[in-house]
Design a protein around this motif. Structure first.
Motif, PDB file in Angstrom:
ATOM      1  N   ASN A  21      15.740  11.420  -9.088  1.00  0.00           N
ATOM      2  CA  ASN A  21      14.557  11.672  -8.250  1.00  0.00           C
ATOM      3  C   ASN A  21      14.457  10.604  -7.166  1.00  0.00           C
ATOM      4  OD1 ASN A  21      12.011  12.021  -7.128  1.00  0.00           O
ATOM      5  ND2 ASN A  21      11.088  12.633  -9.076  1.00  0.00           N
ATOM      6  N   PRO A  22      14.772  10.927  -5.912  1.00  0.00           N
ATOM      7  CA  PRO A  22      14.756   9.932  -4.830  1.00  0.00           C
ATOM      8  C   PRO A  22      13.361   9.512  -4.386  1.00  0.00           C
ATOM      9  CG  PRO A  22      15.340  12.085  -3.974  1.00  0.00           C
ATOM     10  CD  PRO A  22      15.287  12.231  -5.455  1.00  0.00           C
ATOM     11  N   ALA A  23      12.311   9.971  -5.081  1.00  0.00           N
ATOM     12  CA  ALA A  23      10.942   9.583  -4.727  1.00  0.00           C
ATOM     13  C   ALA A  23      10.333   8.622  -5.749  1.00  0.00           C
ATOM     14  CB  ALA A  23      10.054  10.820  -4.587  1.00  0.00           C
ATOM     15  N   LEU A  24      11.088   8.277  -6.783  1.00  0.00           N
ATOM     16  CA  LEU A  24      10.563   7.429  -7.856  1.00  0.00           C
ATOM     17  C   LEU A  24      10.871   5.950  -7.616  1.00  0.00           C
ATOM     18  CD1 LEU A  24      11.325   9.324 -11.195  1.00  0.00           C
ATOM     19  CD2 LEU A  24       9.073   8.641 -10.361  1.00  0.00           C
ATOM     20  N   MET A  25       9.940   5.084  -8.077  1.00  0.00           N
ATOM     21  CA  MET A  25      10.112   3.636  -8.014  1.00  0.00           C
ATOM     22  C   MET A  25       9.991   3.056  -9.428  1.00  0.00           C
ATOM     23  SD  MET A  25      10.105   2.834  -4.668  1.00  0.00           S
ATOM     24  CE  MET A  25       9.841   1.078  -4.848  1.00  0.00           C
ATOM     25  N   SER A  26      10.496   1.840  -9.600  1.00  0.00           N
ATOM     26  CA  SER A  26      10.253   1.110 -10.837  1.00  0.00           C
ATOM     27  C   SER A  26      10.364  -0.382 -10.560  1.00  0.00           C
ATOM     28  CB  SER A  26      11.243   1.519 -11.934  1.00  0.00           C
ATOM     29  OG  SER A  26      10.833   0.983 -13.189  1.00  0.00           O
TER      30      SER A  26
ATOM     31  N   PRO B 126       0.815  -1.227   0.000  1.00  0.00           N
ATOM     32  CA  PRO B 126       0.000   0.000   0.000  1.00  0.00           C
ATOM     33  C   PRO B 126       0.844   1.270   0.000  1.00  0.00           C
ATOM     34  CG  PRO B 126      -0.932  -1.602   1.517  1.00  0.00           C
ATOM     35  CD  PRO B 126       0.394  -2.150   1.084  1.00  0.00           C
ATOM     36  N   ALA B 127       1.966   1.251   0.739  1.00  0.00           N
ATOM     37  CA  ALA B 127       2.818   2.448   0.811  1.00  0.00           C
ATOM     38  C   ALA B 127       3.447   2.750  -0.540  1.00  0.00           C
ATOM     39  CB  ALA B 127       3.898   2.253   1.868  1.00  0.00           C
ATOM     40  N   VAL B 128       3.992   1.734  -1.213  1.00  0.00           N
ATOM     41  CA  VAL B 128       4.674   2.001  -2.483  1.00  0.00           C
ATOM     42  C   VAL B 128       3.671   2.284  -3.598  1.00  0.00           C
ATOM     43  CG1 VAL B 128       6.744   0.709  -1.856  1.00  0.00           C
ATOM     44  CG2 VAL B 128       4.891  -0.451  -3.057  1.00  0.00           C
ATOM     45  N   ALA B 129       2.444   1.755  -3.472  1.00  0.00           N
ATOM     46  CA  ALA B 129       1.430   2.025  -4.497  1.00  0.00           C
ATOM     47  C   ALA B 129       1.122   3.515  -4.596  1.00  0.00           C
ATOM     48  CB  ALA B 129       0.156   1.242  -4.198  1.00  0.00           C
ATOM     49  N   ARG B 130       1.328   4.254  -3.488  1.00  0.00           N
ATOM     50  CA  ARG B 130       1.039   5.691  -3.476  1.00  0.00           C
ATOM     51  C   ARG B 130       2.211   6.529  -3.983  1.00  0.00           C
ATOM     52  NH1 ARG B 130      -1.159   3.959   1.523  1.00  0.00           N
ATOM     53  NH2 ARG B 130       0.708   4.689   2.625  1.00  0.00           N
ATOM     54  N   MET B 131       3.344   5.897  -4.243  1.00  0.00           N
ATOM     55  CA  MET B 131       4.539   6.627  -4.673  1.00  0.00           C
ATOM     56  C   MET B 131       4.485   6.919  -6.179  1.00  0.00           C
ATOM     57  SD  MET B 131       7.591   4.800  -2.483  1.00  0.00           S
ATOM     58  CE  MET B 131       7.601   4.860  -0.696  1.00  0.00           C
ATOM     59  N   ASP B 132       5.464   7.688  -6.641  1.00  0.00           N
ATOM     60  CA  ASP B 132       5.595   7.967  -8.073  1.00  0.00           C
ATOM     61  C   ASP B 132       6.397   6.844  -8.733  1.00  0.00           C
ATOM     62  OD1 ASP B 132       4.232  10.365  -7.817  1.00  0.00           O
ATOM     63  OD2 ASP B 132       6.061  11.514  -7.422  1.00  0.00           O
ATOM     64  N   TRP B 133       5.998   6.510  -9.958  1.00  0.00           N
ATOM     65  CA  TRP B 133       6.576   5.340 -10.622  1.00  0.00           C
ATOM     66  C   TRP B 133       7.006   5.644 -12.053  1.00  0.00           C
ATOM     67  CZ3 TRP B 133       6.703   0.092  -8.840  1.00  0.00           C
ATOM     68  CH2 TRP B 133       6.208  -0.082  -7.537  1.00  0.00           C
ATOM     69  N   VAL B 134       7.985   4.867 -12.510  1.00  0.00           N
ATOM     70  CA  VAL B 134       8.312   4.728 -13.929  1.00  0.00           C
ATOM     71  C   VAL B 134       8.003   3.278 -14.281  1.00  0.00           C
ATOM     72  CG1 VAL B 134      10.093   4.796 -15.698  1.00  0.00           C
ATOM     73  CG2 VAL B 134      10.148   6.457 -13.819  1.00  0.00           C
ATOM     74  N   LEU B 135       7.096   3.071 -15.240  1.00  0.00           N
ATOM     75  CA  LEU B 135       6.654   1.725 -15.593  1.00  0.00           C
ATOM     76  C   LEU B 135       6.688   1.522 -17.107  1.00  0.00           C
ATOM     77  CD1 LEU B 135       3.551   1.317 -13.228  1.00  0.00           C
ATOM     78  CD2 LEU B 135       5.797   0.258 -12.965  1.00  0.00           C
TER      79      LEU B 135
ATOM     80  N   ILE C 178      -3.735  -5.345  -8.058  1.00  0.00           N
ATOM     81  CA  ILE C 178      -5.158  -5.686  -7.980  1.00  0.00           C
ATOM     82  C   ILE C 178      -5.373  -6.844  -7.008  1.00  0.00           C
ATOM     83  CG2 ILE C 178      -7.089  -6.683  -9.275  1.00  0.00           C
ATOM     84  CD1 ILE C 178      -6.141  -5.056 -11.696  1.00  0.00           C
ATOM     85  N   ARG C 179      -4.494  -7.848  -7.065  1.00  0.00           N
ATOM     86  CA  ARG C 179      -4.623  -8.984  -6.143  1.00  0.00           C
ATOM     87  C   ARG C 179      -4.443  -8.547  -4.692  1.00  0.00           C
ATOM     88  NH1 ARG C 179      -1.681 -11.718 -10.174  1.00  0.00           N
ATOM     89  NH2 ARG C 179       0.259 -11.371  -9.014  1.00  0.00           N
ATOM     90  N   ALA C 180      -3.650  -7.505  -4.473  1.00  0.00           N
ATOM     91  CA  ALA C 180      -3.437  -6.978  -3.118  1.00  0.00           C
ATOM     92  C   ALA C 180      -4.558  -6.038  -2.689  1.00  0.00           C
ATOM     93  CB  ALA C 180      -2.090  -6.260  -3.052  1.00  0.00           C
ATOM     94  N   GLY C 181      -5.584  -5.887  -3.547  1.00  0.00           N
ATOM     95  CA  GLY C 181      -6.703  -5.008  -3.221  1.00  0.00           C
ATOM     96  C   GLY C 181      -6.380  -3.543  -3.369  1.00  0.00           C
ATOM     97  N   LEU C 182      -5.391  -3.222  -4.192  1.00  0.00           N
ATOM     98  CA  LEU C 182      -4.919  -1.843  -4.347  1.00  0.00           C
ATOM     99  C   LEU C 182      -5.108  -1.367  -5.776  1.00  0.00           C
ATOM    100  CD1 LEU C 182      -1.551  -2.350  -2.454  1.00  0.00           C
ATOM    101  CD2 LEU C 182      -3.583  -1.219  -1.529  1.00  0.00           C
ATOM    102  N   ARG C 183      -5.195  -0.064  -5.915  1.00  0.00           N
ATOM    103  CA  ARG C 183      -5.208   0.524  -7.251  1.00  0.00           C
ATOM    104  C   ARG C 183      -3.779   0.510  -7.789  1.00  0.00           C
ATOM    105  NH1 ARG C 183      -8.090   6.192  -8.119  1.00  0.00           N
ATOM    106  NH2 ARG C 183      -9.874   4.803  -7.732  1.00  0.00           N
TER     107      ARG C 183
END
Length: 319
Positions: free
Chosen positions: A248-253, A197-206, A222-227
């Motif tokens: 950018n230290p706030a981005l995930m991938s 849930p925490a990382v789902a709210r972060m900014d992403w490069v996908l 979706i399986r985790a019940g998250l958007r």
């Protein structure tokens, strides 16, 4: 009318193949004539010869240009393949004249290990004198190029949409997904239990929506019940991903584990050791079915299988 190979061979000329390709590209004989430097009457005459060879119209003249008939569609497919084979033949002749054994055109998706490719290309040249041109693109671009004979083989993910009789697949190796981020963010997350849930709210490069990796990431959340995360950027280029996350230290991938290890070697990025619980579709060597396989292609296949048999847990080939 009886059709056989001799009938076509006796009348079909290379200029007919070129004309078909140009009509498909430009849409009208006027544009074909302008683009190729011939007169429109000459283009019209060449098309009439073609349609006489096949005994029926190949194109219908419409307000949107020349549209191929079913017979024309077949002629276009075969003409592209014949032209591709002629181009391949020319490349092989050129390679032999230059003192090389052969030259291969190989398509590769972005998420294939650079270490694997470097080792395979090096061994191919050292052992067999074969040179190679790499074409980087996504599977949906590479497969049509393979079918048009513009590529000799591709290294890509095999999915159910590619399981057709004209292609063969050989699994090379498997990949697990890994989270990556700026090294400081990765270190913070690595100290925590998996918190989707925490990382789902972060900014992403996908990757783009139509790629297998993106679809699996969406299904994971979706399986985790998250958007599913809405990416700041859609990109498949590892260079772009590395540049964005480093800045950018706030981005995930999410990238395959072997790619994550390569990107993290330079110290700016870190890998988060959370387990997704699934694998990505395996990396395959995909080839056209041939009555007689190209010797250089067989050599390349053998080397890839040899290297992939040596892959350790971190999916890097041993030297």
């Amino acid at each position: 009318m009886t059709w056989d190979a001799a009938r076509l061979a006796n009348r079909l000329r290379h200029r007919h193949l070129v004309l078909l390709a140009n009509i498909a590209k430009h849409g009208t004989l006027t544009r074909v004539a302008a683009a190729t430097g011939i007169s429109q009457p000459a283009a019209t005459k060449a098309l009439a010869e073609l349609e006489d060879i096949f005994g029926a119209p190949l194109f219908l003249r419409t307000g949107r240009g020349m549209q191929p008939t079913p017979l024309g569609e077949l002629a276009l497919v075969r003409a592209r393949r014949m032209q591709g084979d002629l181009d391949l033949w020319a490349r092989e002749v050129e390679a032999l004249h230059d003192g090389r054994a052969a030259h291969l055109h190989v398509g590769v998706v972005p998420y294939v290990s650079s270490a694997l490719l470097t080792a395979a290309i090096g061994r191919l040249h050292q052992r067999h004198g074969v040179t190679l041109t790499l074409h980087r693109a996504t599977t949906d671009h590479l497969v049509p190029m393979l079918r048009r004979h513009e590529l000799d083989c591709i290294i890509s993910r095999a999915t159910s949409t590619l399981a057709q009789d004209d292609l063969t697949h050989r699994v090379l190796y498997r990949q697990r997904p890994r989270l990556i981020a700026h090294s400081r963010l990765a270190q913070r997350l690595a100290r925590r239990e998996a918190d989707w849930p925490a990382v789902a709210r972060m900014d992403w490069v996908l990757p783009a929506v139509n790629t297998p990796t993106r679809q699996l990431i969406v299904e994971h959340f979706i399986r985790a019940g998250l958007r599913s995360p809405a990416p700041v950027l859609e990109a498949y280029s590892t260079d772009v991903i590395e540049g964005m996350l480093s800045a950018n230290p706030a981005l995930m991938s999410v990238v395959p584990e072997d790619i994550a290890r390569e990107l993290c070697q330079r110290g700016k990025l870190g890998m988060v050791p959370w387990d997704f619980g699934w694998e990505l579709p395996p990396i395959n060597l995909i080839r056209r079915r041939r009555e007689q396989a190209l010797a250089a292609e067989e050599c390349f296949s053998d080397i890839l299988l040899e290297l992939c048999a040596d892959l350790g847990p971190d999916a890097r080939p041993r030297e």
